[in-house]
Design an enzyme around this catalytic site. Structure first.
Site: not given
Ligand code: GUN
Length: 286
Positions: A52, A96, A119
């Site tokens: 990322k 994450q 997200d």
């Protein structure tokens, strides 16, 4: 025989487009920023977080990585998130997953400002997706929709079968397909006659996490097959949830593993981050 859907190439095209957009934003004094929070040292998460960061660099998005000790308390992690929520340089925040067991994942995801939830996991963003008024949509499902749209096949009226009901992939992609007028069936570990349901699918989304669990011969002639699975076999080889060689003979389009869905997820994360930066620069609030 199927056409192979090249997710790597489409993701590259999207990144190139995003890079031009980021360059234009820079002229307006806007530099999109993404904060990636990693708790602990899960090896798979480390790989994803690194990828990322690299993708951000490629399109000139600022990336802020916070690597936190695996024994961090919930209170401390919530404090870190609130700091990022209040940082004007940070337009998108990603924590994450999975988190260590002692942390309440739901509570942590809810602490991220919905405005920065690139997200798309905050309950407000989930709810907005369900009522078809999306703000930020989860990256893997959004990437799947882009891959299907890129085939040129119209989703409207098609039988879509989603295998897997996770909050990250199965459920959101089912709603995205429904909003594009597909007739959607969601299958899961308790589904009976899975083979019969898969045999009806014009569009099949496999998101189970079990190597080659779906046999090629089950697939309807001419179906679009999107394989979200990334399973590492003992020898190290990566395979999807669909038995590729058999499915390749029956499908009209199929994603490879790797190089199908995977690269699209990160491209969509960058897309959401740029969208977040544009919204925040205009002072738009939910
Ligand atoms: N872990 C596995 N997939 C994802 C994802 O899409 N986002 C985050 N934050 N964590 C993940």
């Amino acid at each position: 025989m199927a056409n192979i859907i090249d997710g790597k190439a489409l993701a590259q095209k999207l990144r190139d487009r995003l890079k031009s957009e980021v360059d234009m934003l820079k002229d307006q004094g806007i530099k999109p920023g993404l904060a990636v929070v990693l708790v602990g040292d899960n090896p798979a998460s480390l790989v994803y977080v690194k990828a990322k960061g690299k993708a951000c660099d490629e399109v000139s998005i600022n990336s802020f990585q916070r690597t936190l000790h695996k024994e961090i308390t919930q209170k401390e992690l919530l404090w870190q998130i609130s700091e990022l929520n209040n940082d004007p340089k940070v337009h998108g925040i990603l924590v994450q997953l999975p988190l260590p067991e002692h942390l309440d994942e739901e509570l942590i995801l809810e602490a991220i400002s919905p405005e920065k939830d690139v997200d798309g996991f905050h309950p407000m963003n989930t709810g907005r997706l369900v009522i078809n008024k999306p703000l930020f949509q989860p990256c893997t499902p959004l990437g799947i929709i882009k891959l299907i749209e890129n085939t040129g096949v119209d989703i409207s009226g098609k039988e879509a079968v989603v295998v897997g009901r996770s909050n990250i992939v199965g459920k959101p992609v089912a709603f995205m397909l429904l909003h594009r007028n597909a007739t959607v069936t969601i299958c899961h570990s308790r589904t009976q006659n899975l083979r019969e349901k898969i045999g009806r699918a014009d569009i099949l989304i496999a998101a189970i996490g079990k190597p080659a669990a779906i046999k090629g011969e089950w697939i309807k002639q001419g179906a679009i097959v999107i394989d979200v699975g990334i399973n590492r076999l003992d020898g190290g080889k990566l395979v999807g949830d669909v038995e590729f060689d058999g499915a390749f003979k029956k499908a009209s389009f199929i994603t490879p593993v790797p190089g199908g869905v995977g690269p699209m997820t990160i491209a969509m994360l960058l897309y959401n981050t740029v969208a977040a930066a544009k919204r925040q620069s205009k002072g738009i609030r939910v």
